[in-house]
Design a protein around this motif. Sequence first.
Motif, mmCIF file in Angstrom:
data_model
loop_
_atom_site.group_PDB
_atom_site.id
_atom_site.type_symbol
_atom_site.label_atom_id
_atom_site.label_comp_id
_atom_site.label_asym_id
_atom_site.label_seq_id
_atom_site.Cartn_x
_atom_site.Cartn_y
_atom_site.Cartn_z
ATOM 1 N N TRP A 147 1.745 12.364 -6.368
ATOM 2 C CA TRP A 147 1.962 11.093 -5.681
ATOM 3 C C TRP A 147 0.601 10.457 -5.405
ATOM 4 O O TRP A 147 -0.170 10.954 -4.570
ATOM 5 C CB TRP A 147 2.697 11.309 -4.347
ATOM 6 C CG TRP A 147 4.145 11.671 -4.498
ATOM 7 C CD1 TRP A 147 5.211 10.830 -4.453
ATOM 8 C CD2 TRP A 147 4.690 12.987 -4.714
ATOM 9 N NE1 TRP A 147 6.383 11.519 -4.625
ATOM 10 C CE2 TRP A 147 6.091 12.848 -4.789
ATOM 11 C CE3 TRP A 147 4.142 14.266 -4.850
ATOM 12 C CZ2 TRP A 147 6.943 13.930 -4.982
ATOM 13 C CZ3 TRP A 147 4.991 15.348 -5.046
ATOM 14 C CH2 TRP A 147 6.374 15.167 -5.118
ATOM 15 N N ASP A 148 0.279 9.370 -6.141
ATOM 16 C CA ASP A 148 -0.977 8.659 -5.893
ATOM 17 C C ASP A 148 -0.833 7.841 -4.611
ATOM 18 O O ASP A 148 0.276 7.413 -4.272
ATOM 19 C CB ASP A 148 -1.290 7.727 -7.071
ATOM 20 C CG ASP A 148 -1.586 8.531 -8.327
ATOM 21 O OD1 ASP A 148 -2.530 9.343 -8.276
ATOM 22 O OD2 ASP A 148 -0.849 8.370 -9.317
ATOM 23 N N ALA A 149 -1.940 7.648 -3.922
ATOM 24 C CA ALA A 149 -1.823 6.991 -2.617
ATOM 25 C C ALA A 149 -3.120 6.303 -2.233
ATOM 26 O O ALA A 149 -4.204 6.636 -2.726
ATOM 27 C CB ALA A 149 -1.475 8.020 -1.557
ATOM 28 N N ASP A 150 -2.988 5.310 -1.311
ATOM 29 C CA ASP A 150 -4.176 4.737 -0.673
ATOM 30 C C ASP A 150 -4.529 5.533 0.579
ATOM 31 O O ASP A 150 -5.645 5.449 1.079
ATOM 32 C CB ASP A 150 -3.889 3.280 -0.271
ATOM 33 C CG ASP A 150 -3.487 2.448 -1.475
ATOM 34 O OD1 ASP A 150 -4.340 2.229 -2.349
ATOM 35 O OD2 ASP A 150 -2.293 2.055 -1.565
ATOM 36 N N TRP B 92 4.036 -0.350 4.585
ATOM 37 C CA TRP B 92 3.593 0.589 3.543
ATOM 38 C C TRP B 92 4.803 1.220 2.856
ATOM 39 O O TRP B 92 5.854 1.408 3.473
ATOM 40 C CB TRP B 92 2.780 1.722 4.178
ATOM 41 C CG TRP B 92 1.404 1.343 4.633
ATOM 42 C CD1 TRP B 92 1.090 0.442 5.613
ATOM 43 C CD2 TRP B 92 0.172 1.868 4.138
ATOM 44 N NE1 TRP B 92 -0.273 0.376 5.764
ATOM 45 C CE2 TRP B 92 -0.867 1.238 4.871
ATOM 46 C CE3 TRP B 92 -0.165 2.791 3.160
ATOM 47 C CZ2 TRP B 92 -2.213 1.518 4.650
ATOM 48 C CZ3 TRP B 92 -1.501 3.078 2.940
ATOM 49 C CH2 TRP B 92 -2.512 2.433 3.676
ATOM 50 N N VAL C 263 -3.535 9.455 2.460
ATOM 51 C CA VAL C 263 -2.772 10.710 2.562
ATOM 52 C C VAL C 263 -2.851 11.164 4.015
ATOM 53 O O VAL C 263 -3.942 11.304 4.583
ATOM 54 C CB VAL C 263 -3.337 11.812 1.632
ATOM 55 C CG1 VAL C 263 -2.608 13.135 1.874
ATOM 56 C CG2 VAL C 263 -3.200 11.396 0.168
ATOM 57 N N ARG D 252 0.856 -1.178 0.000
ATOM 58 C CA ARG D 252 0.000 0.000 0.000
ATOM 59 C C ARG D 252 0.889 1.222 0.000
ATOM 60 O O ARG D 252 1.996 1.223 0.532
ATOM 61 C CB ARG D 252 -0.882 -0.005 1.250
ATOM 62 C CG ARG D 252 -1.831 -1.185 1.292
ATOM 63 C CD ARG D 252 -3.239 -0.718 1.099
ATOM 64 N NE ARG D 252 -4.157 -1.818 1.035
ATOM 65 C CZ ARG D 252 -5.371 -1.760 1.539
ATOM 66 N NH1 ARG D 252 -5.804 -0.680 2.139
ATOM 67 N NH2 ARG D 252 -6.183 -2.790 1.425
ATOM 68 N N ARG D 253 0.345 2.297 -0.588
ATOM 69 C CA ARG D 253 1.142 3.524 -0.702
ATOM 70 C C ARG D 253 0.535 4.628 0.154
ATOM 71 O O ARG D 253 -0.680 4.873 0.093
ATOM 72 C CB ARG D 253 1.173 4.017 -2.149
ATOM 73 C CG ARG D 253 1.926 3.109 -3.111
ATOM 74 C CD ARG D 253 1.553 3.452 -4.530
ATOM 75 N NE ARG D 253 0.095 3.438 -4.708
ATOM 76 C CZ ARG D 253 -0.550 3.841 -5.787
ATOM 77 N NH1 ARG D 253 0.123 4.307 -6.811
ATOM 78 N NH2 ARG D 253 -1.865 3.790 -5.877
ATOM 79 N N ALA D 254 1.387 5.281 0.907
ATOM 80 C CA ALA D 254 0.930 6.426 1.692
ATOM 81 C C ALA D 254 1.757 7.643 1.315
ATOM 82 O O ALA D 254 2.940 7.530 0.984
ATOM 83 C CB ALA D 254 1.094 6.146 3.184
ATOM 84 N N VAL D 255 1.101 8.803 1.353
ATOM 85 C CA VAL D 255 1.819 10.063 1.224
ATOM 86 C C VAL D 255 1.667 10.788 2.551
ATOM 87 O O VAL D 255 0.554 10.926 3.054
ATOM 88 C CB VAL D 255 1.229 10.941 0.097
ATOM 89 C CG1 VAL D 255 1.913 12.290 0.070
ATOM 90 C CG2 VAL D 255 1.378 10.255 -1.233
ATOM 91 N N VAL E 293 6.089 4.652 1.665
ATOM 92 C CA VAL E 293 5.726 5.987 2.124
ATOM 93 C C VAL E 293 6.526 7.060 1.374
ATOM 94 O O VAL E 293 7.757 6.979 1.300
ATOM 95 C CB VAL E 293 6.027 6.138 3.646
ATOM 96 C CG1 VAL E 293 5.597 7.519 4.146
ATOM 97 C CG2 VAL E 293 5.357 5.045 4.453
#
Length: 384
Positions: free
Chosen positions: A144-147, A27, A149, A4-7, A29
Amino acid sequence: MQNRRAVVVGAGVAGLAGAIVLSELGWRVALLERRERLKGDDLGMILWASGVRALRALGIDATLDVSGTPVDRFEIRNEERLSSSFSAAMLGADDGTPSVMVHNAMLYEALVARLGDSVQVFPATQVDRIDMVDLAAGDASRRWDADLVVAADGIDSPTRPLIAPGSPTVDAGAVAFRGIIPAHRAPERTTDAVEIYGPDRRRFGYGDLGHAGACWWATVPGGMRPESPQIQHELINRWFADWPDPVGKFIAATRPSELTQQPVRYVWPVPARLHQPVGDGGLVLMGDAAHGVAPILAQGAGLALEDAVTLGWALRHHAGSVADALASYDRARLARIKRVARLSRRVHTIASGGRGVTKSLLRAVPDSWVQNQAAGLADWRPPN
Ligand SMILES: Cc1cc2nc3c(=O)[nH]c(=O)nc-3n(C[C@H](O)[C@H](O)[C@H](O)COP(=O)(O)OP(=O)(O)OC[C@H]3O[C@@H](n4cnc5c(N)ncnc54)[C@H](O)[C@@H]3O)c2cc1C
């Protein structure tokens, strides 16, 4: 929640702590910070037992890793006279957690050192848009796309209005000066932290940072001073000229270059919610962006660390759904944040009451009330 991606927007205490917990959960990040360098300030601050516990949950020992100096007692003086005091050591006595004075830059370094490999830092990146449809954060040239923010962009957060448009930042009409003095010039060593309430809505406090020296803080009514540090130093000297010992000694031992000033502000009312779901992800507020409290009870950085630990807990317990995790974070944090924010604002109002009001209110407040309130504030433990 693999891959998963977080910003995380903002690399203050809240953003760094948030990036640590997310990377520990696997994640990826992106940590976006507008400043050129990740660096703390030359400031002393208090971390109560609650904040020390949160730091420990992040794998950081406040005494060993941050050289925090345990505080024995916290004294409140009404001009020359002791008004009330409470045992800071007692606040975390049940689980042996001290309350400590820490050097902000050392706290910052310890947090940066804990950032995991899955955290990519983007300094000199000023986020200027959050996409609430296809969740993402961006600056002038990148996205930056994210699941998830995490908005940890401080008290002036332009992100807060997306979630809590009715919670602006209030200017309290005062400015806080802080000084830090290296150990060899420190005028007085003490295991206590002391705060003196004086006439004309002024306050002066001081404490000890062990081998990092000594520190003081002072609040005066009015706005930020545009003058040079030299003139600011002279003004502070004049404002506190007839104050009791050791106030003058602390000011005299401080060089103008060792001074900082910040406006006194707070977020009010506290947001009714701290997140906005977007699909199965969402946007969440942390630290001062969520709840910048009036800085009179020394709670803000501790709350920011608690936020991060609680977010980590919520994501662990709702491993299948970020949206559920964010709702759970909200429920776990709001009552505590409201309590601290209300009390901070109330004490700030008492301290801003002018000579007669502040003096008589301070006289009327029993030690037991102060000790109970302090114990309540410090009584936070990581959820499990
Ligand atoms: C006078 C004073 C004394 C205090 N004393 C204490 C104390 O003794 N104990 C205590 O616990 N707390 C204390 N506090 C409160 C504490 O300093 C704050 O609560 C804490 O630093 C908040 O951390 P934060 O990470 O939420 O926000 P910040 O420290 O403000 O960090 C926000 C970060 O986001 C970055 N940023 C902002 N906008 C953007 C953007 N658009 N794009 C990218 N990056 C961005 C900023 O550059 C910054 O690095 C005090 C505060 C004051 C004013």
